[in-house]
Design an enzyme around this catalytic site. Structure first.
Site, PDB file in Angstrom:
ATOM      1  N   GLU A   1      33.523  37.084  35.247  1.00 57.84           N
ATOM      2  CA  GLU A   1      34.291  36.251  36.175  1.00 57.84           C
ATOM      3  C   GLU A   1      33.405  35.244  36.902  1.00 57.84           C
ATOM      4  O   GLU A   1      33.813  34.115  37.150  1.00 57.84           O
ATOM      5  CB  GLU A   1      35.051  37.120  37.176  1.00 57.84           C
ATOM      6  CG  GLU A   1      36.182  37.942  36.563  1.00 57.84           C
ATOM      7  CD  GLU A   1      37.217  37.076  35.856  1.00 57.84           C
ATOM      8  OE1 GLU A   1      37.315  35.874  36.139  1.00 57.84           O
ATOM      9  OE2 GLU A   1      37.938  37.610  34.986  1.00 57.84           O
TER      10      GLU A   1
ATOM     11  N   LEU B   1      23.473  27.184  31.854  1.00 58.43           N
ATOM     12  CA  LEU B   1      24.884  27.434  32.181  1.00 58.43           C
ATOM     13  C   LEU B   1      25.337  26.635  33.399  1.00 58.43           C
ATOM     14  O   LEU B   1      26.520  26.356  33.551  1.00 58.43           O
ATOM     15  CB  LEU B   1      25.108  28.933  32.419  1.00 58.43           C
ATOM     16  CG  LEU B   1      26.540  29.429  32.494  1.00 58.43           C
ATOM     17  CD1 LEU B   1      27.338  29.031  31.252  1.00 58.43           C
ATOM     18  CD2 LEU B   1      26.606  30.933  32.694  1.00 58.43           C
ATOM     19  N   GLY B   2      24.384  26.243  34.246  1.00 58.98           N
ATOM     20  CA  GLY B   2      24.739  25.413  35.386  1.00 58.98           C
ATOM     21  C   GLY B   2      25.183  26.185  36.615  1.00 58.98           C
ATOM     22  O   GLY B   2      25.327  27.410  36.565  1.00 58.98           O
ATOM     23  N   TYR B   3      25.412  25.472  37.705  1.00 55.18           N
ATOM     24  CA  TYR B   3      25.791  26.081  38.982  1.00 55.18           C
ATOM     25  C   TYR B   3      24.917  27.294  39.260  1.00 55.18           C
ATOM     26  O   TYR B   3      25.399  28.425  39.330  1.00 55.18           O
ATOM     27  CB  TYR B   3      27.272  26.476  38.974  1.00 55.18           C
ATOM     28  CG  TYR B   3      28.205  25.305  39.168  1.00 55.18           C
ATOM     29  CD1 TYR B   3      28.213  24.579  40.343  1.00 55.18           C
ATOM     30  CD2 TYR B   3      29.105  24.940  38.178  1.00 55.18           C
ATOM     31  CE1 TYR B   3      29.070  23.517  40.532  1.00 55.18           C
ATOM     32  CE2 TYR B   3      29.971  23.872  38.347  1.00 55.18           C
ATOM     33  CZ  TYR B   3      29.948  23.165  39.530  1.00 55.18           C
ATOM     34  OH  TYR B   3      30.804  22.126  39.707  1.00 55.18           O
TER      35      TYR B   3
ATOM     36  N   TYR C   1      39.399  33.826  44.263  1.00 56.44           N
ATOM     37  CA  TYR C   1      39.734  34.001  42.850  1.00 56.44           C
ATOM     38  C   TYR C   1      39.031  35.229  42.259  1.00 56.44           C
ATOM     39  O   TYR C   1      39.667  36.094  41.650  1.00 56.44           O
ATOM     40  CB  TYR C   1      39.360  32.765  42.015  1.00 56.44           C
ATOM     41  CG  TYR C   1      39.327  33.132  40.559  1.00 56.44           C
ATOM     42  CD1 TYR C   1      40.510  33.307  39.850  1.00 56.44           C
ATOM     43  CD2 TYR C   1      38.127  33.437  39.918  1.00 56.44           C
ATOM     44  CE1 TYR C   1      40.506  33.739  38.536  1.00 56.44           C
ATOM     45  CE2 TYR C   1      38.109  33.870  38.610  1.00 56.44           C
ATOM     46  CZ  TYR C   1      39.290  34.018  37.918  1.00 56.44           C
ATOM     47  OH  TYR C   1      39.281  34.473  36.644  1.00 56.44           O
TER      48      TYR C   1
ATOM     49  N   ASP D   1      43.278  30.623  39.194  1.00 53.69           N
ATOM     50  CA  ASP D   1      42.267  29.655  38.786  1.00 53.69           C
ATOM     51  C   ASP D   1      42.976  28.348  38.428  1.00 53.69           C
ATOM     52  O   ASP D   1      44.178  28.206  38.632  1.00 53.69           O
ATOM     53  CB  ASP D   1      41.478  30.192  37.600  1.00 53.69           C
ATOM     54  CG  ASP D   1      42.311  30.175  36.349  1.00 53.69           C
ATOM     55  OD1 ASP D   1      43.534  30.406  36.457  1.00 53.69           O
ATOM     56  OD2 ASP D   1      41.777  29.891  35.274  1.00 53.69           O
TER      57      ASP D   1
ATOM     58  N   CYS E   1      49.513  25.644  27.962  1.00 53.64           N
ATOM     59  CA  CYS E   1      49.832  24.768  29.097  1.00 53.64           C
ATOM     60  C   CYS E   1      48.572  24.016  29.516  1.00 53.64           C
ATOM     61  O   CYS E   1      48.113  24.097  30.654  1.00 53.64           O
ATOM     62  CB  CYS E   1      50.382  25.604  30.251  1.00 53.64           C
ATOM     63  SG  CYS E   1      51.224  24.638  31.517  1.00 53.64           S
TER      64      CYS E   1
ATOM     65  N   CYS F   1      54.262  22.410  24.744  1.00 54.83           N
ATOM     66  CA  CYS F   1      55.492  23.005  25.274  1.00 54.83           C
ATOM     67  C   CYS F   1      56.364  23.614  24.173  1.00 54.83           C
ATOM     68  O   CYS F   1      57.080  24.585  24.394  1.00 54.83           O
ATOM     69  CB  CYS F   1      56.283  21.962  26.065  1.00 54.83           C
ATOM     70  SG  CYS F   1      55.379  21.311  27.488  1.00 54.83           S
TER      71      CYS F   1
ATOM     72  N   CYS G   1      55.487  27.149  23.846  1.00 51.56           N
ATOM     73  CA  CYS G   1      55.340  27.895  25.104  1.00 51.56           C
ATOM     74  C   CYS G   1      56.464  28.918  25.289  1.00 51.56           C
ATOM     75  O   CYS G   1      57.645  28.572  25.200  1.00 51.56           O
ATOM     76  CB  CYS G   1      55.323  26.933  26.288  1.00 51.56           C
ATOM     77  SG  CYS G   1      55.116  27.788  27.873  1.00 51.56           S
TER      78      CYS G   1
END
Length: 366
Positions: free
Chosen positions: A40, A83-85, A123, A141, A195, A202, A205
């Site tokens: 996560e 991976l960043g952040y 989240y 999210d 989506c 659609c 969906c």
DNA sequence: AACACGGGGTA
DNA sequence: TACCCAGTGTT
């Protein structure tokens, strides 16, 4: 839609679609809350296909919470590299240590306790509680938010406080008691596969008949788009200093942009500053050493979240040993075949490749 | 409330 | 180029 029976029918269709169409992902059906938690964190602002190889590599390197808590931050960042952040890696490392100290190494199964850990926001707390512990919490999210905005044709900005509350209320109204984990993952999976942000499918969906935006033909206008500013270009210099085949690397202080990562020394040029002046200034201020500019040996561009870096690479010589301060907290002379042991910034990986030092196993796919 | 924070993918 | 992504923390 306000009717309980109708909500039940909608969630049943969603869960049935999910059972038949869900992707086989490494963290899916994982028993271990640790694995759920790591996945996560990695999935924050990062697409599933990008996360998969990093997740596998991370779990191999740190198979459980204690292994992570006992590792050095340098080691954790080296595995996270690319991976960043990177504040996520620092937070997950710190949180592992806190969980060992405060909860005997067991991830606490409570909203308040999870939310207090670094790197865990609304989240992630909801995702871990619902998926790992089976509790009835929503996990909203960008995918779930988009699905809900369309399903209920929410026309205002969902990022505003009123919007967040409205979306949370929609999710809570739909959430089937006892199946929150499956429901949350189904909403995200629907958003990721059907989506989608652009050109939603659609026709495929399971909720098309329930979707108010689809009925009105405004699904591509939901959620409301927010305009972004164009990225400014900022100029940087990156410096290769060699001493008997070793290359000088410096480590960024563990906060802010790329915190804790290793890089070639360098920095941003001041307005109107030429390369020689900038290099001399940066080395004197941040490494307490006199630098002499050599040959220009390359250039590159690298885009971050909020600016584009235009980087020029120079070879230089220095007088004496560098003493890291200001933007750096460590320095070392690295052998070319040991470069992959360090968590290097993307710019440094690109710059090293330009001067003939390509990293082995730079891709996280091994 | 706005901004900082990576990198890779897509059209 | 512009936009998007299983968001969080700081100011």
């Amino acid at each position: 839609m306000a009717d309980t029976i109708v909500r039940r029918l909608v969630t049943n269709r969603l869960l049935e679609w999910y059972r038949q169409n869900k992707r086989d992902l490494p963290w899916r059906n994982a028993r271990d809350p640790y694995c759920i938690w790591i996945s996560e964190i990695m999935l924050q602002q990062t697409q599933v296909v990008t996360v998969i190889p990093y997740y596998l590599r991370f779990i191999t390197a740190f198979p459980n919470l204690h292994a992570l808590a006992d590792a050095s931050l340098d080691n954790v960042l080296a595995v996270w590299r690319g991976l960043g952040y990177y504040s996520r890696a620092r937070a997950v490392h710190r949180a592992a240590q806190l969980i060992c100290e405060q909860y005997h190494g067991e991830i606490p199964p409570g909203y308040k306790e999870l939310r207090a850990l670094p790197g865990i926001g609304d989240y992630t707390a909801g995702a871990v509680l619902s998926i790992a512990f089976g509790q009835d919490f929503p996990a909203i999210d960008a995918n779930a938010r988009r699905v809900l905005c369309r399903l209920f044709d929410y026309a205002a900005d969902p990022h505003l406080p009123e919007g967040k509350k409205a979306i949370a209320d929609y999710a809570l109204a739909l959430l089937p008691p006892g199946q929150a984990g499956e429901f949350n993952q189904a909403m995200m999976e629907l958003g990721a596969i059907i989506c989608t942000a652009k050109i939603p499918r659609c026709a495929s969906c399971p909720l098309a008949g329930d979707c108010i935006a689809n009925r009105r033909g405004v699904q591509e206008e939901r959620p409301l788009a927010v305009r972004r500013k164009s990225l400014p270009i900022r100029h940087f210099v990156s410096v290769v200093v060699k001493e008997s085949s070793r290359i000088l690397l410096v480590r960024r202080v563990p906060r802010g942009l790329l915190g804790g990562l290793w890089e070639l020394p360098g920095g941003e040029l001041l307005a109107g500053e030429d390369f020689a002046t900038g290099i001399a200034r940066i080395f004197l201020k941040d490494l307490n050493t006199a630098a002499t500019i050599g040959a220009a040996c390359g250039s590159l561009r690298h885009t971050y979240t909020h600016f584009t870096a235009a980087v020029t690479i120079y070879c230089c010589t220095i007088k004496g040993q560098p003493l890291p301060q200001q933007q750096w907290d460590s320095a070392l002379w690295c052998l070319p075949n040991e470069l992959d042991k360090y968590g290097l910034t993307g710019v440094t990986v690109k710059a090293l490749a330009q001067v003939g030092y390509s990293l082995p196993n730079d891709s996280p796919s091994f």
